[in-house]
Design a protein around this motif. Structure first.
Motif, mmCIF file in Angstrom:
data_model
loop_
_atom_site.group_PDB
_atom_site.id
_atom_site.type_symbol
_atom_site.label_atom_id
_atom_site.label_comp_id
_atom_site.label_asym_id
_atom_site.label_seq_id
_atom_site.Cartn_x
_atom_site.Cartn_y
_atom_site.Cartn_z
ATOM 1 N N ARG A 2 36.002 45.844 29.996
ATOM 2 C CA ARG A 2 36.878 44.799 30.540
ATOM 3 C C ARG A 2 38.257 44.813 29.891
ATOM 4 O O ARG A 2 39.256 44.507 30.546
ATOM 5 C CB ARG A 2 36.238 43.430 30.340
ATOM 6 C CG ARG A 2 34.962 43.205 31.120
ATOM 7 C CD ARG A 2 34.276 41.922 30.670
ATOM 8 N NE ARG A 2 35.021 40.747 31.061
ATOM 9 C CZ ARG A 2 34.926 39.577 30.451
ATOM 10 N NH1 ARG A 2 34.135 39.449 29.399
ATOM 11 N NH2 ARG A 2 35.622 38.542 30.869
ATOM 12 N N ILE A 3 38.325 45.184 28.624
ATOM 13 C CA ILE A 3 39.616 45.181 27.943
ATOM 14 C C ILE A 3 40.557 46.200 28.583
ATOM 15 O O ILE A 3 41.776 45.996 28.634
ATOM 16 C CB ILE A 3 39.433 45.461 26.434
ATOM 17 C CG1 ILE A 3 40.753 45.268 25.683
ATOM 18 C CG2 ILE A 3 38.898 46.859 26.205
ATOM 19 C CD1 ILE A 3 41.313 43.877 25.749
ATOM 20 N N GLY A 4 40.019 47.303 29.092
ATOM 21 C CA GLY A 4 40.858 48.275 29.774
ATOM 22 C C GLY A 4 41.465 47.707 31.038
ATOM 23 O O GLY A 4 42.640 47.949 31.356
ATOM 24 N N VAL A 5 40.678 46.927 31.787
ATOM 25 C CA VAL A 5 41.193 46.264 32.984
ATOM 26 C C VAL A 5 42.195 45.183 32.608
ATOM 27 O O VAL A 5 43.253 45.031 33.227
ATOM 28 C CB VAL A 5 40.024 45.675 33.796
ATOM 29 C CG1 VAL A 5 40.549 44.847 34.953
ATOM 30 C CG2 VAL A 5 39.121 46.778 34.310
ATOM 31 N N PRO A 50 36.854 47.565 44.905
ATOM 32 C CA PRO A 50 35.436 47.314 44.570
ATOM 33 C C PRO A 50 35.076 47.778 43.159
ATOM 34 O O PRO A 50 34.320 47.096 42.462
ATOM 35 C CB PRO A 50 34.676 48.116 45.641
ATOM 36 C CG PRO A 50 35.632 48.250 46.773
ATOM 37 C CD PRO A 50 36.982 48.363 46.150
ATOM 38 N N ILE A 51 35.606 48.908 42.744
ATOM 39 C CA ILE A 51 35.316 49.386 41.388
ATOM 40 C C ILE A 51 35.997 48.499 40.363
ATOM 41 O O ILE A 51 35.427 48.196 39.304
ATOM 42 C CB ILE A 51 35.780 50.852 41.255
ATOM 43 C CG1 ILE A 51 34.916 51.738 42.171
ATOM 44 C CG2 ILE A 51 35.701 51.332 39.816
ATOM 45 C CD1 ILE A 51 35.358 53.177 42.227
ATOM 46 N N PHE A 52 37.203 48.064 40.658
ATOM 47 C CA PHE A 52 37.904 47.137 39.774
ATOM 48 C C PHE A 52 37.096 45.848 39.598
ATOM 49 O O PHE A 52 36.969 45.318 38.491
ATOM 50 C CB PHE A 52 39.285 46.839 40.363
ATOM 51 C CG PHE A 52 40.143 45.940 39.527
ATOM 52 C CD1 PHE A 52 40.889 46.449 38.484
ATOM 53 C CD2 PHE A 52 40.202 44.582 39.788
ATOM 54 C CE1 PHE A 52 41.689 45.629 37.715
ATOM 55 C CE2 PHE A 52 40.992 43.751 39.033
ATOM 56 C CZ PHE A 52 41.743 44.276 37.991
ATOM 57 N N ASN A 53 36.533 45.358 40.675
ATOM 58 C CA ASN A 53 35.705 44.149 40.592
ATOM 59 C C ASN A 53 34.476 44.383 39.721
ATOM 60 O O ASN A 53 34.034 43.480 39.000
ATOM 61 C CB ASN A 53 35.275 43.720 41.994
ATOM 62 C CG ASN A 53 36.450 43.281 42.843
ATOM 63 O OD1 ASN A 53 37.497 42.905 42.318
ATOM 64 N ND2 ASN A 53 36.301 43.341 44.155
ATOM 65 N N GLY A 54 33.916 45.590 39.802
ATOM 66 C CA GLY A 54 32.774 45.891 38.948
ATOM 67 C C GLY A 54 33.151 45.923 37.489
ATOM 68 O O GLY A 54 32.412 45.437 36.628
ATOM 69 N N PHE A 55 34.316 46.472 37.170
ATOM 70 C CA PHE A 55 34.771 46.515 35.779
ATOM 71 C C PHE A 55 34.993 45.113 35.218
ATOM 72 O O PHE A 55 34.834 44.884 34.021
ATOM 73 C CB PHE A 55 36.062 47.325 35.676
ATOM 74 C CG PHE A 55 35.866 48.803 35.869
ATOM 75 C CD1 PHE A 55 34.631 49.397 35.649
ATOM 76 C CD2 PHE A 55 36.923 49.610 36.281
ATOM 77 C CE1 PHE A 55 34.440 50.763 35.832
ATOM 78 C CE2 PHE A 55 36.753 50.977 36.461
ATOM 79 C CZ PHE A 55 35.508 51.542 36.240
ATOM 80 N N GLU A 99 37.075 33.758 33.838
ATOM 81 C CA GLU A 99 35.961 34.478 33.229
ATOM 82 C C GLU A 99 36.388 35.285 32.001
ATOM 83 O O GLU A 99 35.561 35.633 31.168
ATOM 84 C CB GLU A 99 35.322 35.412 34.261
ATOM 85 C CG GLU A 99 34.747 34.678 35.467
ATOM 86 C CD GLU A 99 34.217 35.636 36.521
ATOM 87 O OE1 GLU A 99 34.248 36.861 36.264
ATOM 88 O OE2 GLU A 99 33.773 35.166 37.588
ATOM 89 N N PHE A 100 37.671 35.572 31.881
ATOM 90 C CA PHE A 100 38.137 36.325 30.726
ATOM 91 C C PHE A 100 38.067 35.513 29.437
ATOM 92 O O PHE A 100 38.157 36.080 28.351
ATOM 93 C CB PHE A 100 39.565 36.815 30.944
ATOM 94 C CG PHE A 100 39.663 38.005 31.842
ATOM 95 C CD1 PHE A 100 39.179 39.245 31.446
ATOM 96 C CD2 PHE A 100 40.234 37.899 33.106
ATOM 97 C CE1 PHE A 100 39.263 40.348 32.277
ATOM 98 C CE2 PHE A 100 40.325 38.998 33.933
ATOM 99 C CZ PHE A 100 39.832 40.225 33.526
#
Length: 930
Positions: free
Chosen positions: A698-701, A685-690, A726-727
């Motif tokens: 987003r660049i970190g993800v 869920p946190i990954f989805n938020g990022f 989306e990226f």
């Protein structure tokens, strides 16, 4: 008049030429002597700079080399500080030259240069001292000083400079040099010669600068001398420095605390250093507290025990397209520790055995054990307190999928065995399906804690049966009132941010929940008595634990809010939407108790997210907390992740994007630490938020997208195929590095997805990137497309590969824009170089379209085609053998290009690649043409 001026100019020119000719007539030593005796300071500086060149000129003659070194000794006595500083800058280079030519000039450095370096350490000029210190450290680092010289010439001078009657500045600098050289000279010299004086300097009562230098380098000394010397000699001094009356000394101690802790045993670390660190965290000076909190995470990491922080992943059943990366999804650890991740669904449902064994997927057991355990499992003895109950939909889905895919698995999720009577079924239906559950995803079934199951016989014995109906249930009126009150407060807190579409959606959901709870209240109140009677019939413990996690006082509405909140990116509000708000203080404190590190340290670390800390300690304290969180999580182990979960969620929703960015860059590492199930439950869920955050987050993800997705189950991994598009959209269209990183990650993601997924989802993104405005993005995209062609061609059947090639021909090979046609040539070149297609298949599908570009009207396309055919295709032996029938067509195209009207096309079509190093230049030329 004019004639006289001309004569003056000629005379001056003659003198200058005569001066130059005189220098040329001098020997190297003569020139050295001439300028070394000059009264001009710049001439003597020039001599210092030219010493190395002079040595190289006379290196063949040993006597001349010695003569130069002797003149260096005389130059070292120069009265001008700039000359001495210039000379000292050249000493490391001269020493290296002497080392390389040691047979011709033995002991040159030890006899002539090292005394100068040591003497300059006490020079009156600050610049000369600094230069000599840097030279000494450089010489030690390059191991140009003999061990004997270190003991007899360097260390005695440094000890003398740190004497009580020494100059203050010189003493401080000498202590710093001793500390810095300790790792270079080794443990023996440090213990015998440096350590006693260092301990004395730690107690220097007159100068706090000396104590501050000692404190700043304390960790380096400890790491050199080892555990015994640290505990016996250094720790008492360290305790004194930590209580120094100068805050700068205490701050330096806080900064090196981790290094000191690493050099001590676990017992001292836990009993003495922990209490000492707590004192630094509560120091009166804000600067000391700030340094202490920055070192808190690293200090906690020193408590890590490899036997308790092991990493282990449960291998889910793989689909056929996922077997190629099976090995890459495994953790490399060879041994599985006993106290690693304990999974609730792995616990047997028998209360008599639930507290004695937990099954973990591992190596094969003996035949006798495999009869009662599923294949590939081992039985590990654990304590029931190590269980970690997961309450998320992703966890439940993973567990159910696993059980469905493994019919032979004897593991149970501890679900109660409900009776088959109609009354029991009606009761469960009533609880499962009501208006509250209708409009949202059903809540997951929570696995029972072993302690609850063990104590069920005692808690619900006949003597205590009367107290059983008093246990609060989700449908009780009191809980309903608390639910409505909670929902009203949440809606009120969210209303100021109603302009945000995400917030508005959440407010609508909460309002519906409020209405639903209001409608269900009378029905739930009337059915309370019936529910309690049914619980007595079924066994209260089973029914209560079937639908409730150990924190049973949490209402269903709060759980719904928690699940909804986890799917949002982040919401800037002051309210805490977690269900822990309904915990009593004692329950909340017990939920964060562990035995790996002293609890006081963990409590201080968890408090770093407190907003008051930012005002009283450091405005970036949350960033430091986020930075060290993976190390703390590894130290605590998976079984204690519940201690950090709330802190991690708080950091993930922090207002500062730098905090979220730090978490985004490390979320893949945390996923490795936690394992697949905790990752799916708490990190996804946190990954989805990022993914929906700012580009800086987003660049970190994105940089570690492959690393994170490969840890997920394949079904969960496929959900992200829809979001990759989306990226391509960024806050700033000029942020081309974002798209370049996307192309890099897509190359890695090819191995994680099936050919159909690659064709349906990754192909459109790759072709889009091939037409990017920035050449660096296109270069990586060509590699991406070629790898995609390789994967799809190797699939069975290879229809996706053929379709992709046809699309490349239509979209790029026949593109009306010359840049598109050039991109097609680049893709073909990459396919040939990386051998992504068998040469016979390349000759059938791509070569005919490639050769038609020999008549392209744009010279840039023809130039690249000439390079590709001449320098890439014809150099492949496989083409000459497997596609020899097409060789004639290629040679005809090259001949046509050799007769081209453009000189560059003619050049690259005619030149043989083996006769020149033109390949690198060719690529650069091609890249600069568009």
């Amino acid at each position: 008049m004019i004639l006289s001026l001309l004569l003056c100019d000629l005379l001056a020119l003659y003198k200058a030429l005569d001066f130059v000719s005189q220098d040329e007539m001098l020997t190297p030593l003569g020139r050295l002597d001439k300028y070394a005796a000059s009264e001009n300071v710049f001439n003597r500086q020039m001599v210092a700079r030219s010493l190395l060149d002079t040595l190289r000129e006379v290196c063949d003659d040993e006597r001349d080399c010695i003569a130069v070194l002797e003149r260096i000794s005389r130059l070292a006595d120069d009265s001008e500080p700039t000359v001495r500083a210039e000379l000292m800058e050249q000493v490391p280079h001269i020493a290296l030259f002497c080392q390389e030519n040691r047979p011709s000039i033995p002991y040159a450095f030890s006899k002539y240069l090292l005394p100068i370096v040591v003497r300059y350490l006490a020079d009156q000029n600050n610049q000369v001292r600094k230069t000599s210190q840097a030279a000494l450290l450089a010489l030690l680092e390059q191991e140009l000083i003999e061990r004997f010289d270190v003991e007899t010439k360097v260390c005695p001078v440094l000890i003398e400079l740190t004497a009580p009657d020494s100059n203050d500045d010189v003493k401080t600098e000498a202590v710093a040099i001793m500390c810095k050289m300790a790792p270079m000279v080794g443990k023996d010299i440090t213990e015998r010669l440096i350590l006693p004086r260092f301990c004395e300097m730690c107690c220097d009562c007159r100068m706090f600068h000396v104590r501050k230098v000692c404190a700043a380098n304390f960790g380096d000394i400890c790491s050199v001398v080892g555990q015994q010397a640290t505990e016996e000699m250094l720790l008492p001094r360290f305790f004194q420095l930590c209580s120094d009356n100068v805050w700068g000394v205490r701050k330096a101690c806080a900064e090196c605390f981790m290094a000191v802790s690493c050099a001590t045993c676990q017992e001292i670390r836990r009993t003495k250093l922990s209490a000492l660190f707590i004192n630094l965290i509560s120091d009166p000076s804000r600067w000391v507290r700030q340094a202490a909190f920055q070192s808190l995470g690293p200090f906690i990491s020193t408590f890590a025990n490899p036997s308790s922080s092991g990493q282990y992943f449960k291998e889910e059943s793989k689909s056929s397209e996922d077997t190629s990366v099976e090995d890459k999804n495994r953790i490399r650890d060879q041994e599985v520790p006993e106290d690693i991740l304990i999974r609730p669904e792995d616990v047997t449902s028998d209360p008599s055995t639930s507290n004695s064994s937990v099954k973990l997927e591992s190596t094969m057991e003996d035949d006798a054990e495999t009869s009662s355990k599923s294949p590939g499992e081992i039985s590990v003895s654990v304590d029931s307190s190590l269980l970690c109950t997961l309450s998320s939909e992703s966890h439940q889905e993973a567990a159910s999928n696993e059980n469905d895919k493994k019919p032979g698995n004897h593991k149970s999720t501890l679900r109660p065995e409900v009776g088959t009577s109609s009354q029991d079924s009606a009761l469960l239906d009533q609880e499962l399906y009501n208006s509250f559950h209708f409009w949202r995803t059903p809540l997951p079934e929570i696995d029972v804690d072993i302690e609850l199951e063990q104590g069920s016989e005692d808690q619900f014995s006949p003597e205590t049966a009367e107290a059983a109906p008093e246990v609060p249930t989700p449908g009780s009126p009191s809980i309903t009132m608390a639910t409505r009150k909670e929902l009203e407060e949440m809606i009120e807190n969210l209303e100021p941010h109603i302009d945000d579409p995400d917030v508005k959606a959440q407010v609508d959901v909460l309002s519906a929940a409020l209405r639903a709870s209001s409608l269900d209240a009378p029905e739930e109140a009337s059915s309370t008595e019936q529910r309690s009677d049914a619980q007595d019939a079924l066994g209260v413990s089973e029914l209560a634990n079937c639908r409730r996690s150990p924190d049973a006082s949490v209402p269903f509405a709060s759980s719904a809010v928690e699940n909804m909140d986890s799917t949002l990116c982040y919401i800037h509000n002051d309210s805490d939407l977690s269900t822990n708000s309904s915990f009593s203080p004692d329950e909340e404190r017990r939920s964060k108790v562990q035995d790996v590190v002293p609890q006081a340290l963990l409590d201080q670390y968890l408090s770093m997210t407190d907003p008051s800390r930012a005002q009283t300690v450091d405005t970036e304290i949350a960033k430091h907390c986020a930075y060290s969180l993976p190390g703390v999580a590894l130290t605590l182990g998976r079984r204690n992740w519940h201690c950090l979960r709330e802190t991690y969620e708080t950091l993930a929703s922090d207002m500062q994007w730098k905090v979220r960015r730090t978490l985004a860059f490390s979320i893949h590492e945390l996923a490795v630490i936690l394992g697949d199930q905790l990752t799916a439950a708490d990190l996804v869920p946190i990954f989805n938020g990022f993914l929906k955050d700012l580009d800086e987050v987003r660049i970190g993800v994105l940089k570690h997208l492959h690393d994170f997705l490969k840890l997920l189950h394949i079904d969960k991994r496929r959900e992200y195929l829809y979001q990759l598009q989306e990226f391509l959209v960024t806050d700033n269209s000029r942020n081309w590095r974002f798209r370049a990183e996307l192309a890099e990650q897509l190359i890695l993601l090819l191995e994680l997805y099936s050919p159909r997924d690659v064709y349906d989802y990754l192909r459109p993104i790759a072709l889009n990137l091939c037409a990017d405005k920035v050449s660096s993005v296109r270069w990586i995209s060509y590699k991406l497309v070629s790898e995609m062609v390789k994967k799809l061609h190797m699939a069975t059947p290879p229809t996706f590969g053929v379709d992709l090639i046809n699309e490349l021909v239509e979209s790029f090979g026949r593109c009306p824009k010359w840049s598109g046609r050039q991109a097609f040539v680049f893709v073909c070149q990459t396919v040939i170089e990386d051998e992504c297609l068998p040469m016979d298949q390349f000759a059938v599908h791509l070569m005919p379209h490639l050769l038609t570009l020999a008549n392209d009207r744009v010279p840039n396309v023809r130039v690249l085609l000439a390079k590709t055919l001449r320098q890439t295709l014809l150099e492949k032996d496989c083409f000459l053998t497997s596609a020899s029938c097409h060789q004639e067509a290629v040679e005809q195209a090259i001949m046509a290009l050799q007769m081209d009207r453009d000189s560059d096309v003619k050049y690259f079509a005619s030149i043989h690649p083996a006769s020149t190093k033109i390949s690198e230049d060719a690529m650069s030329t091609a890249s600069s043409t568009y």
